[in-house]
Write an enzyme that holds these catalytic residues in place. Structure first.
Site, PDB file in Angstrom:
ATOM      1  N   GLN A  70     -34.383  -3.873 -21.179  1.00  0.00           N
ATOM      2  CA  GLN A  70     -33.402  -2.779 -21.128  1.00  0.00           C
ATOM      3  C   GLN A  70     -34.008  -1.429 -20.768  1.00  0.00           C
ATOM      4  O   GLN A  70     -33.264  -0.480 -20.499  1.00  0.00           O
ATOM      5  CB  GLN A  70     -32.683  -2.655 -22.484  1.00  0.00           C
ATOM      6  CG  GLN A  70     -31.686  -3.756 -22.762  1.00  0.00           C
ATOM      7  CD  GLN A  70     -30.466  -3.685 -21.862  1.00  0.00           C
ATOM      8  OE1 GLN A  70     -30.027  -2.615 -21.435  1.00  0.00           O
ATOM      9  NE2 GLN A  70     -29.906  -4.833 -21.530  1.00  0.00           N
ATOM     10  N   ALA A 123     -35.625  -7.823 -13.071  1.00  0.00           N
ATOM     11  CA  ALA A 123     -35.221  -6.949 -11.966  1.00  0.00           C
ATOM     12  C   ALA A 123     -33.732  -6.620 -11.960  1.00  0.00           C
ATOM     13  O   ALA A 123     -33.344  -5.508 -11.615  1.00  0.00           O
ATOM     14  CB  ALA A 123     -35.612  -7.587 -10.634  1.00  0.00           C
ATOM     15  N   CYS A 170     -15.549 -15.046 -28.088  1.00  0.00           N
ATOM     16  CA  CYS A 170     -15.131 -16.409 -28.405  1.00  0.00           C
ATOM     17  C   CYS A 170     -16.267 -17.346 -28.035  1.00  0.00           C
ATOM     18  O   CYS A 170     -16.606 -17.486 -26.874  1.00  0.00           O
ATOM     19  CB  CYS A 170     -13.904 -16.798 -27.586  1.00  0.00           C
ATOM     20  SG  CYS A 170     -12.394 -16.038 -28.163  1.00  0.00           S
TER      21      CYS A 170
HETATM   22  C1  LIG Z   1     -30.840  -9.218 -19.967  1.00  0.00           C
HETATM   23  C2  LIG Z   1     -31.776  -9.331 -21.113  1.00  0.00           C
HETATM   24  C3  LIG Z   1     -32.590 -10.465 -21.255  1.00  0.00           C
HETATM   25  C4  LIG Z   1     -32.510 -11.651 -20.309  1.00  0.00           C
HETATM   26  O1  LIG Z   1     -32.964 -11.301 -19.024  1.00  0.00           O
HETATM   27  P1  LIG Z   1     -32.780 -12.348 -17.810  1.00  0.00           P
HETATM   28  O2  LIG Z   1     -33.662 -11.779 -16.734  1.00  0.00           O
HETATM   29  O3  LIG Z   1     -31.341 -12.272 -17.441  1.00  0.00           O
HETATM   30  O4  LIG Z   1     -33.234 -13.678 -18.257  1.00  0.00           O
HETATM   31  C5  LIG Z   1     -33.446 -10.507 -22.313  1.00  0.00           C
HETATM   32  N1  LIG Z   1     -33.530  -9.507 -23.207  1.00  0.00           N
HETATM   33  C6  LIG Z   1     -32.770  -8.398 -23.095  1.00  0.00           C
HETATM   34  C7  LIG Z   1     -32.912  -7.304 -24.102  1.00  0.00           C
HETATM   35  C8  LIG Z   1     -31.870  -8.268 -22.050  1.00  0.00           C
HETATM   36  O5  LIG Z   1     -31.131  -7.174 -21.952  1.00  0.00           O
END
Ligand SMILES: *Cc1c(COP(=O)(O)O)cnc(C)c1O
Length: 413
Positions: free
Chosen positions: A180, A201, A332
């Protein structure tokens, strides 16, 4: 249909058109595998190396310590299972916290089934982990501490540098899931004191299905994928060349635009927080007020379901209304309404967790769009409350069990 307002950028972001342009040749005429020695292959190898340097620059790392993966889920699995495998002889204890992403919690549960012990540190009501609690939980047999940089639901940013100081003093490997934060706020692996860092990415305007892991030189970790010799024998499989090039381009763009964009989004975020507090009765802001992601807002609206708000906004009934995409902490799952494990972990009552709305903004979102969305949210909340058998204005406490009222899932099951 009018143009939609996308306010669910913590789930994924729109790929930047410049990123798509950079990727295009690698999907068409430059299709060679970087593992081959003829010229088309070596061009691909050079493109991967350039992307590696670009991403390394974004997180203050040495390019030799960057390994491309398929995303944050793979990087998180690799960090946990790879360190567990490499350091098993030292001990079988790992430390994390209760408000982590499922791509951390599920690999840990898998290890627990194999006899590992996991300490889940509590957070305070804002979702913050206390570094002192990390220090107190470290034992002689602890091999890994894994803490998210910023929470994807409530946006709270953890005191990573303070935790990194403790883990390095105690000689315990420190993994941070930065899905994030990378590309949104400054991330510097040396300043944060991390040994392993996951990113993805598509969370910062890059393509889906590509991510990276930073592995500090000297950290012991077993590969997750065994096979060819790609990524210095640490991550087998033909490189996702277009995806990696796209991640490199997204990193370059982020490096130049991140600070101004973070300031702009934090302004919008604070505007939303102030607006909902003064215009919607009986709401509660979730997550830390200031130590939070610039683009994240999360609040609970008492007496109604987040899922009802989400669906009403995305399928507006008025013909001229713009669809608005937000997220909710209750969804859900196989026919029952499950409140978010993260909101429950903060000690929030289930009925408030059910009423949570998450707005996550990105560079396409303007003040005008945000104001449009806020008026729509207030109107939907008012309408749903007028139909609610349990909501009484100014009544701070919903009766126990009120959460099941108006749950579409339960009605359907
Ligand atoms: C989106 C997200 C993931 C998963 O990332 P992907 O690249 O979609 O596998 C893991 N941890 C957090 C905090 C995320 O926001």
């Amino acid at each position: 249909m009018k143009n939609a307002i996308f306010l669910d950028n913590a789930a994924t972001t729109r790929t930047d058109p410049e990123v798509i342009d950079a990727m295009e040749p690698w999907l068409s005429e430059k299709f060679g595998s970087p593992a081959t020695l003829y010229s088309m292959g070596s061009q691909a190898k050079q493109a991967i190396d350039a992307a590696r340097q670009s991403f390394a620059d974004l997180i203050g790392a040495d390019q030799k310590d960057i390994f491309f993966t398929s995303g944050a889920t793979e990087s998180n699995n690799w960090a946990i299972k790879g360190v567990a495998d490499a350091l098993e002889s030292k001990g079988r204890h790992i430390i994390t916290d209760v408000a982590e992403h499922h791509s951390i919690l599920m690999p840990l549960r898998y290890l627990e089934k194999k006899g590992w012990e996991v300490t889940y540190l509590p957070t305070d009501s804002d979702g913050m982990v206390n570094p002192e609690a990390v220090a107190a939980a470290i034992r002689d047999d602890t091999v890994l501490v894994s803490i998210v940089h910023a929470n994807h639901e409530i946006g709270t940013i953890q005191p990573i540098a303070a935790i990194g100081k403790i883990t390095s003093e105690k000689g315990v490997v420190f993994h941070v899931n930065a899905a994030q934060t990378v590309g949104h706020i400054p991330v510097d692996v040396n300043h944060l004191g991390v040994d392993l860092l996951s990113s993805s990415a598509h969370k910062f305007y890059g393509p889906k299905g590509v991510g990276a892991m930073y592995i500090r030189h000297g950290v012991r970790i077993t590969p997750l994928l065994h096979g060819g010799t790609q990524e210095k024998k640490r991550r087998a499989g033909t490189h996702n060349v277009p995806g990696i090039v796209g991640m490199g381009k997204a990193s370059e763009i982020a490096r130049h635009s991140l600070e101004a964009e973070a300031t702009r989004l934090a302004g919008l975020r604070n505007h939303i927080l102030d607006w909902v507090e003064s215009n919607i009765d009986d709401i509660r802001i979730n997550g830390h007020r200031t130590e939070r992601l610039p683009g994240n807002v999360n609040f609970s609206i008492e007496g109604i379901e987040g899922e009802s708000i989400m669906l009403s906004l995305s399928y507006p009934t008025a013909g001229d209304a713009r669809p608005i995409y937000v997220s909710t902490g209750s969804a859900c799952v196989s026919g029952s309404l499950e409140p978010s494990h993260i909101l429950l972990a903060l000690g929030m009552p289930a009925e408030l967790a059910h009423g949570s709305v998450r707005i996550t903004m990105a560079k396409a979102d303007t003040q005008e769009d945000v104001d449009y969305a806020l008026e729509a949210i207030a109107a939907v909340a008012e309408r749903l409350r007028s139909m609610s058998p349990v909501y009484k204005r100014g009544n701070k406490k919903c009766s126990a069990g009120s959460s099941s009222q108006g749950c579409d899932c339960e009605a359907a099951s």
